[in-house]
Design a protein around this motif. Sequence first.
Motif, PDB file in Angstrom:
ATOM      1  N   MET A   1      -6.351  30.622 -52.201  1.00 16.83           N
ATOM      2  CA  MET A   1      -7.151  29.569 -51.550  1.00 16.83           C
ATOM      3  C   MET A   1      -8.418  30.196 -50.968  1.00 16.83           C
ATOM      4  O   MET A   1      -8.355  31.112 -50.163  1.00 16.83           O
ATOM      5  N   PRO A   2      -9.607  29.741 -51.382  1.00 15.06           N
ATOM      6  CA  PRO A   2     -10.836  30.259 -50.765  1.00 15.06           C
ATOM      7  C   PRO A   2     -10.829  29.983 -49.276  1.00 15.06           C
ATOM      8  O   PRO A   2     -10.263  28.996 -48.812  1.00 15.06           O
ATOM      9  N   SER A   3     -11.474  30.852 -48.517  1.00 22.35           N
ATOM     10  CA  SER A   3     -11.534  30.625 -47.081  1.00 22.35           C
ATOM     11  C   SER A   3     -12.751  31.300 -46.500  1.00 22.35           C
ATOM     12  O   SER A   3     -13.306  32.225 -47.090  1.00 22.35           O
ATOM     13  N   LEU A   4     -13.149  30.827 -45.341  1.00 18.58           N
ATOM     14  CA  LEU A   4     -14.241  31.438 -44.599  1.00 18.58           C
ATOM     15  C   LEU A   4     -13.756  32.726 -43.952  1.00 18.58           C
ATOM     16  O   LEU A   4     -12.554  32.993 -43.921  1.00 18.58           O
ATOM     17  N   ARG A 115     -25.874  23.849 -40.752  1.00 15.99           N
ATOM     18  CA  ARG A 115     -26.865  24.911 -40.587  1.00 15.99           C
ATOM     19  C   ARG A 115     -26.183  26.280 -40.523  1.00 15.99           C
ATOM     20  O   ARG A 115     -26.840  27.300 -40.325  1.00 15.99           O
ATOM     21  N   ALA A 116     -24.865  26.324 -40.726  1.00 10.35           N
ATOM     22  CA  ALA A 116     -24.135  27.538 -40.373  1.00 10.35           C
ATOM     23  C   ALA A 116     -23.103  28.003 -41.386  1.00 10.35           C
ATOM     24  O   ALA A 116     -22.601  29.113 -41.243  1.00 10.35           O
ATOM     25  N   VAL A 117     -22.769  27.194 -42.374  1.00 12.27           N
ATOM     26  CA  VAL A 117     -21.652  27.556 -43.243  1.00 12.27           C
ATOM     27  C   VAL A 117     -22.100  28.002 -44.624  1.00 12.27           C
ATOM     28  O   VAL A 117     -21.715  29.081 -45.100  1.00 12.27           O
ATOM     29  N   PHE A 118     -22.906  27.182 -45.294  1.00 12.55           N
ATOM     30  CA  PHE A 118     -23.106  27.403 -46.735  1.00 12.55           C
ATOM     31  C   PHE A 118     -23.682  28.774 -47.059  1.00 12.55           C
ATOM     32  O   PHE A 118     -23.303  29.386 -48.061  1.00 12.55           O
ATOM     33  N   HIS A 119     -24.568  29.304 -46.222  1.00 14.17           N
ATOM     34  CA  HIS A 119     -25.158  30.595 -46.585  1.00 14.17           C
ATOM     35  C   HIS A 119     -24.210  31.778 -46.382  1.00 14.17           C
ATOM     36  O   HIS A 119     -24.540  32.897 -46.771  1.00 14.17           O
ATOM     37  N   PHE A 120     -23.035  31.539 -45.791  1.00 12.92           N
ATOM     38  CA  PHE A 120     -22.019  32.590 -45.731  1.00 12.92           C
ATOM     39  C   PHE A 120     -21.108  32.589 -46.953  1.00 12.92           C
ATOM     40  O   PHE A 120     -20.264  33.485 -47.084  1.00 12.92           O
ATOM     41  N   LEU A 121     -21.262  31.625 -47.825  1.00 15.29           N
ATOM     42  CA  LEU A 121     -20.390  31.519 -48.999  1.00 15.29           C
ATOM     43  C   LEU A 121     -21.007  32.301 -50.155  1.00 15.29           C
ATOM     44  O   LEU A 121     -21.809  31.778 -50.932  1.00 15.29           O
ATOM     45  N   GLU A 123     -19.247  33.816 -52.582  1.00 17.90           N
ATOM     46  CA  GLU A 123     -18.399  33.756 -53.773  1.00 17.90           C
ATOM     47  C   GLU A 123     -18.473  32.357 -54.380  1.00 17.90           C
ATOM     48  O   GLU A 123     -18.444  31.348 -53.657  1.00 17.90           O
ATOM     49  N   SER A 124     -18.522  32.293 -55.710  1.00 18.43           N
ATOM     50  CA  SER A 124     -18.661  30.994 -56.373  1.00 18.43           C
ATOM     51  C   SER A 124     -17.472  30.080 -56.088  1.00 18.43           C
ATOM     52  O   SER A 124     -17.640  28.861 -55.963  1.00 18.43           O
ATOM     53  N   ALA A 163     -25.855  34.540 -48.461  1.00 19.08           N
ATOM     54  CA  ALA A 163     -26.602  34.124 -49.648  1.00 19.08           C
ATOM     55  C   ALA A 163     -27.919  33.522 -49.171  1.00 19.08           C
ATOM     56  O   ALA A 163     -27.972  32.906 -48.100  1.00 19.08           O
ATOM     57  N   ARG A 164     -28.962  33.688 -49.969  1.00 20.40           N
ATOM     58  CA  ARG A 164     -30.289  33.203 -49.586  1.00 20.40           C
ATOM     59  C   ARG A 164     -30.837  32.319 -50.697  1.00 20.40           C
ATOM     60  O   ARG A 164     -30.580  32.565 -51.879  1.00 20.40           O
TER      61      ARG A 164
END
Length: 204
Positions: A1-4, A115-121, A123-124, A163-164
């Motif tokens: 399971m993907p996770s933060l 504003r805080a989650v997506f750029h820490f992902l 991995e696809s 990720a940027r």
Amino acid sequence: MPSLPDPGHWDTVYRDKQPEQVSWFQTDPAMSLELIAAASPRTDDPLIDVGAGASVLVDRLLDRGHTHLSVLDVAESGLAAARDRLGTRGAEVEWIVADLLAWKPPRRYALWHDRAVFHFLTESADRDRYRQVLNQALADGGHAVIGTFAADGPQQCSGLPTARYTPDDLAEQFPGLRVLDSRREEHRTPWDAVQPFTWLLLTR
């Protein structure tokens, strides 16, 4: 399971520092508020801020009369700081402690803010799961306001890789949504460093 990242990481950040001491702190979340206003939600529409932490965005939305606000974060300590700051007004907000990628939305929202989650992902598989959750949560005709580090933004934040994105790159991450607006923001940290952000306003 993907996770933060381990929620313990973020709980430690909020225990060791005051909210105004972290790099992402804003006294005035002006870009978020501008793009939310551009989406024109009614004040009784359900809105959610994911990865909210101790952000003051919820305060400002309450000030503007919004009555159906939810904030989600993996770190209970971050939400506790915001809840304590709001005092009795905190009872007007739904506080959700959850790993976003494992969360099952119980309802649909007119507006999703991140504003805080997506750029820490990085991995696809994690980005795929994020899109699944967003698609489950966003109402037909709803809007998403998503901010990430820009292409020339930091490669790390809080010791974690990021990720940027250019506006076009970020739009490609959400093929089921239509871009209504894109912005660039140069966020200044509490110690006056500049962190460039890419912002999109999207709609289903």
